[in-house]
Design a protein around this motif. Sequence first.
Motif, mmCIF file in Angstrom:
data_model
loop_
_atom_site.group_PDB
_atom_site.id
_atom_site.type_symbol
_atom_site.label_atom_id
_atom_site.label_comp_id
_atom_site.label_asym_id
_atom_site.label_seq_id
_atom_site.Cartn_x
_atom_site.Cartn_y
_atom_site.Cartn_z
ATOM 1 N N MET A 113 0.818 -1.186 0.000
ATOM 2 C CA MET A 113 0.000 0.000 0.000
ATOM 3 C C MET A 113 0.865 1.255 0.000
ATOM 4 O O MET A 113 0.500 2.247 -0.585
ATOM 5 N N ARG A 114 2.005 1.189 0.653
ATOM 6 C CA ARG A 114 2.862 2.371 0.702
ATOM 7 C C ARG A 114 3.427 2.706 -0.659
ATOM 8 O O ARG A 114 3.613 3.873 -0.978
ATOM 9 N N ALA A 115 3.710 1.689 -1.471
ATOM 10 C CA ALA A 115 4.212 1.945 -2.825
ATOM 11 C C ALA A 115 3.150 2.668 -3.651
ATOM 12 O O ALA A 115 3.453 3.600 -4.398
ATOM 13 N N LYS A 116 1.910 2.257 -3.493
ATOM 14 C CA LYS A 116 0.830 2.924 -4.216
ATOM 15 C C LYS A 116 0.630 4.349 -3.709
ATOM 16 O O LYS A 116 0.312 5.250 -4.476
ATOM 17 N N SER A 117 0.789 4.559 -2.406
ATOM 18 C CA SER A 117 0.601 5.910 -1.875
ATOM 19 C C SER A 117 1.684 6.846 -2.393
ATOM 20 O O SER A 117 1.420 8.027 -2.635
ATOM 21 N N ASP A 139 3.134 6.585 -5.365
ATOM 22 C CA ASP A 139 2.777 6.870 -6.753
ATOM 23 C C ASP A 139 1.645 7.889 -6.828
ATOM 24 O O ASP A 139 1.692 8.825 -7.643
ATOM 25 N N MET A 140 0.629 7.714 -6.002
ATOM 26 C CA MET A 140 -0.500 8.641 -6.010
ATOM 27 C C MET A 140 -0.086 10.018 -5.522
ATOM 28 O O MET A 140 -0.552 11.034 -6.041
ATOM 29 N N SER A 141 0.780 10.043 -4.557
ATOM 30 C CA SER A 141 1.256 11.311 -4.031
ATOM 31 C C SER A 141 2.014 12.085 -5.094
ATOM 32 O O SER A 141 1.834 13.293 -5.256
ATOM 33 N N ALA A 142 2.856 11.387 -5.830
ATOM 34 C CA ALA A 142 3.619 12.048 -6.895
ATOM 35 C C ALA A 142 2.713 12.464 -8.048
ATOM 36 O O ALA A 142 2.898 13.533 -8.641
ATOM 37 N N ALA A 143 1.713 11.648 -8.369
ATOM 38 C CA ALA A 143 0.844 11.940 -9.507
ATOM 39 C C ALA A 143 -0.115 13.087 -9.224
ATOM 40 O O ALA A 143 -0.415 13.893 -10.105
ATOM 41 N N VAL A 148 -0.431 15.304 -3.566
ATOM 42 C CA VAL A 148 -0.992 15.278 -2.217
ATOM 43 C C VAL A 148 -0.072 14.475 -1.307
ATOM 44 O O VAL A 148 0.764 13.709 -1.756
ATOM 45 N N THR A 149 -0.259 14.662 -0.025
ATOM 46 C CA THR A 149 0.493 13.900 0.958
ATOM 47 C C THR A 149 -0.424 12.858 1.582
ATOM 48 O O THR A 149 -1.474 13.200 2.113
ATOM 49 N N LEU A 150 -0.030 11.598 1.492
ATOM 50 C CA LEU A 150 -0.816 10.509 2.063
ATOM 51 C C LEU A 150 -0.046 9.896 3.222
ATOM 52 O O LEU A 150 1.175 9.812 3.191
ATOM 53 N N GLY A 151 -0.768 9.467 4.226
ATOM 54 C CA GLY A 151 -0.152 8.811 5.367
ATOM 55 C C GLY A 151 -0.832 7.480 5.626
ATOM 56 O O GLY A 151 -2.045 7.354 5.491
ATOM 57 N N ILE A 152 -0.034 6.496 5.975
ATOM 58 C CA ILE A 152 -0.557 5.172 6.321
ATOM 59 C C ILE A 152 -0.438 5.047 7.835
ATOM 60 O O ILE A 152 0.653 5.117 8.386
ATOM 61 N N THR A 153 -1.562 4.858 8.515
ATOM 62 C CA THR A 153 -1.558 4.781 9.968
ATOM 63 C C THR A 153 -2.383 3.583 10.422
ATOM 64 O O THR A 153 -2.992 2.888 9.624
ATOM 65 N N GLY A 154 -2.395 3.376 11.703
ATOM 66 C CA GLY A 154 -3.227 2.331 12.282
ATOM 67 C C GLY A 154 -2.398 1.207 12.850
ATOM 68 O O GLY A 154 -1.178 1.132 12.681
ATOM 69 N N PHE A 155 -3.087 0.316 13.539
ATOM 70 C CA PHE A 155 -2.413 -0.789 14.207
ATOM 71 C C PHE A 155 -1.790 -1.755 13.205
ATOM 72 O O PHE A 155 -0.706 -2.279 13.444
#
Length: 86
Positions: free
Chosen positions: A1-5, A7-11, A14-21
Motif C-alpha cells: 500500500m505504501r508503494a501505491k501511496s 505513486d498517487m502522491s507524486a501523480a 498530495v500527501t498521504l499517510g498510512i496509519t493504524g495498528f
Amino acid sequence: MRAKSRDMSAAHGVTLGITGFTALAIDVSDRLADVLPLYLLTVLGPSLVVLLLVFRSILVPVLATVGFLLSVAATFGANTAVFQWG
C-alpha cells in the motif's frame, strides 16, 4: 500500500499517510525480522564460548547450541500454527 501511496502522491501532488495498528504491526514485524540474525549471533556466540570454557568439550556446547536453535525454530513454528489454524 505504501508503494501505491507514493505513486498517487507524486501523480496528484498530495500527501498521504498510512496509519493504524496494522501498519504499526507490519513495521515492527519487519524491524524484528531484520535484527533477528544479529540477536541470534549475539546470544549464540558468547554462550558457545562460555560453554566451551566450562565443559572443556566440543560435543556438549555444540549440542546445546543446536538445541537452542531448534527451540527457536519450534517457537516460530508454533506461532505460525496458531495464526494459521487458530
